[in-house]
Design an enzyme around this catalytic site. Structure first.
Site, mmCIF file in Angstrom:
data_model
loop_
_atom_site.group_PDB
_atom_site.id
_atom_site.type_symbol
_atom_site.label_atom_id
_atom_site.label_comp_id
_atom_site.label_asym_id
_atom_site.label_seq_id
_atom_site.Cartn_x
_atom_site.Cartn_y
_atom_site.Cartn_z
ATOM 1 N N GLU A 15 -6.508 15.224 13.476
ATOM 2 C CA GLU A 15 -7.923 14.736 12.994
ATOM 3 C C GLU A 15 -8.720 16.011 12.266
ATOM 4 O OE1 GLU A 15 -8.331 11.739 12.980
ATOM 5 O OE2 GLU A 15 -7.006 11.175 14.451
ATOM 6 N N GLY A 16 -7.947 16.705 11.633
ATOM 7 C CA GLY A 16 -8.364 18.188 11.113
ATOM 8 C C GLY A 16 -8.002 19.139 11.965
#
Length: 589
Positions: free
Chosen positions: A442-443
């Protein structure tokens, strides 16, 4: 026996004494609720997590999903757990009554879901992704898409995914190549490859709804040309029944260090005539839509990191209390009884660090969830806007800080167990492996650092940063008297330093500033968690449990005496605009 998933005293304290979630019942949306209904939902979540999720955590780690050239097989306990989860209404805990939901505040729903993450992160990932995908459709999908897909997803019959990453692009979404062409009937034909798609194929649900980033042929290059498509594994007939298999093929399963019970997949879209896809919203707006799901997922990742760190801490605490080894430093007689290792100062050091990380991280995640409730339901438009700004600037910290420091808590939990912690006979080694993913997905934490310094601090002329400063300084003023007065002064001096650092970085060369973005994230993250501890120190003043109060104040003291000074050391490097990282050349390695 106390739960090894959460200290319920702490969760109740955070929800009711610090965040005052019971006050939300005065708002129309939550008027049918009370503290009793909030407690009942959390009690149910804890009971289900301990009964259905925790028992197969090790088995799903040892017996990974397998593909037999026809379908993916997952151990049956996962389906049983997810059926129990869905039947209890947990998939729709925060949704409207009209959607079959409980209409709980997001803060309460997230707290309850965190217990499933602590019990079994791999199994909990399936509903986590499904809830986020359903929320994405509700936010940006057409009325037809909402009606066709969301009810089945919230009922747990169909699951969801987010399909962003491609083999050649990694985190660089500007370089994705998945392409869509209109079919002439309102649908699109999608072709491309996606990788690291959690829950991308399995035998746990009747259908899988993929939310896929791609490009309409001829779209602008880069992120400006990204669109969002809804691609079901099985096509849905007009009457709602499932039709033929869509042109979505499993190219392979990825075998990971942790989260082994979650299928991680490589998917091919359009090996034949093209996967049938539906455009969500407007063309070329897909990344902005997907950020709705990604930001929700980033808070969920932060909470997942907290809960893995938290259960690891409780396991280490339980072990330290029951494991006899050694004697006090001054004891010379080997015939005297050994003492539990919790009586050794260095073990208490490790336990106190874990407590500071996980209880501080939990406070941060629940505070972010409370901001979601404020943004949605506050009566005043100005309050809703301020909550949104605070949530924007805190999201990279909510994702990244627990992912780093609650992972450190898991590392310390292994250390408390000594040699046993390094074996599979004890669960703390799995908690570490499961948590190691959270700084990546998620990043990555590096991307969160760039987002914080490169975008969030300067957004709207620095409005979010000024608002954060206002809230922190208000907390400092409230703590200026009492047990935490010295800590309030420490945080005030640290925040003064952060404001100097921020001004220096904003005025200096952007490449030098961004080269040290990770140091900046660590500095601000520690200050924000210190703020969370200061809030707890004020709220615990009237707590009736003397031992609980003393433990909170001691953990707060630890964070301010041992952690915050380490973070402040980063400020010297940042103020100098140090070019060491920027100047290092690839051929020097």
């Amino acid at each position: 026996m106390p739960s090894l998933l959460i200290d319920r005293r702490d969760l109740d304290f955070q929800l009711y004494d610090v965040l005052r979630v019971q006050d939300l019942t005065a708002r129309d949306r939550f008027a049918e609720h009370s503290r009793e209904t909030f407690d009942a939902s959390i009690d149910t979540a804890l009971r289900l997590a301990e009964r259905y999720f925790a028992p197969h955590n090790r088995k799903s780690d040892l017996e990974e999903p397998r593909f037999d050239d026809s379908r993916v097989h997952v151990i049956p306990e996962v389906r049983e757990a997810l059926d129990a989860f869905s039947k209890a209404g947990m998939m729709a805990a925060g949704q409207d009554f009209e959607l079959g939901g409980m209409q709980l505040p997001h803060t309460v729903a997230l707290a309850g879901f965190g217990l499933f993450k602590a019990a079994n992160m791999a199994t909990a990932s399936y509903p986590m992704l499904t809830m986020a995908a359903a929320n994405l459709i509700l936010a940006h999908g057409s009325e037809e898409q909402k009606a066709r897909y969301v009810p089945n997803m919230l009922a747990g019959r169909w699951f969801g995914t987010m399909a962003l990453t491609e083999p050649h692009a990694g985190s660089s979404l500007a370089d994705i190549r998945t392409t869509a062409e209109p079919a002439g009937d309102g649908t699109w034909r999608l072709t491309g490859n996606k990788i690291f798609i959690s829950g991308g194929d399995h035998d746990l649900s009747e259908n899988i709804v993929h939310m896929v980033l791609g490009r309409v042929r001829g779209a602008p290059a880069g992120i400006r040309g990204i669109s969002l498509f809804l691609v079901p594994k099985f096509l849905v007939e007009p009457d709602g029944s499932l039709g033929r298999r869509n042109d979505v093929a499993l190219a392979g399963l990825i075998h990971k260090m942790g989260w082994r019970g979650t299928t991680s997949t490589m998917l091919n879209f359009g090996e034949g005539e093209g996967a049938v896809a539906w455009l969500v919203g407007e063309p070329n707006q897909g990344l902005s839509y997907m950020f709705h799901m990604m930001n929700e997922a980033r808070i969920a990742v932060g909470l997942g990191a907290v809960m893995l760190g938290y259960t690891g801490y409780l396991h280490a605490l339980d072990y330290a209390r029951s494991r006899p080894q050694g004697r006090p430093a001054g004891a010379k007689d080997p015939s005297t009884p050994q003492r539990p290792i919790i009586e050794h100062a260095d073990v208490r050091r490790m336990l106190l660090a874990q407590k500071a990380y996980v209880e501080g991280g939990l406070a941060l995640c629940l505070y972010a969830a409370r901001l979601v409730d404020e943004r949605r339901t506050a009566a005043d438009e100005g309050a809703r806007r301020e909550a949104g700004l605070l949530l924007d600037i805190l999201t990279p910290l909510v994702k990244a800080w627990p992912a780093q420091y609650c992972l450190e808590a898991n590392d310390l939990a292994i250390q408390v167990h000594g040699g046993y912690g390094y074996t599979r006979e004890y669960p703390v080694e799995q908690f570490y492996r499961d948590n190691r993913l959270n700084p990546i997905h998620e990043g990555t934490n590096g991307i969160q650092a760039l987002d914080l310094l490169g975008r969030k601090v300067t957004m709207e002329g620095g409005a979010a940063f000024r608002l954060l400063a206002r809230e922190i300084r208000a907390a400092i003023d409230r703590a200026a008297s009492g047990e935490a007065a010295d800590h309030a002064g420490d945080l005030a001096r640290t925040w003064d330093l952060i404001e100097r650092v921020t001004s220096t970085l904003a005025a200096g060369p952007s490449d030098r500033a961004l080269a040290n973005a990770s140091l900046y994230l660590d500095l601000v993250g520690h200050a924000v968690v210190a703020w969370m501890w200061l809030r707890q120190a004020v709220a615990v003043r009237e707590h009736p449990d003397a031992a609980f109060k003393a433990g909170k104040l001691q953990a707060c003291r630890y964070f301010f005496h041992y952690e915050l000074p380490r973070a402040r050391a980063h400020a010297e490097v940042l103020l100098s605009l140090d070019p060491t990282l920027l100047d290092m050349r690839p051929d020097w390695f």
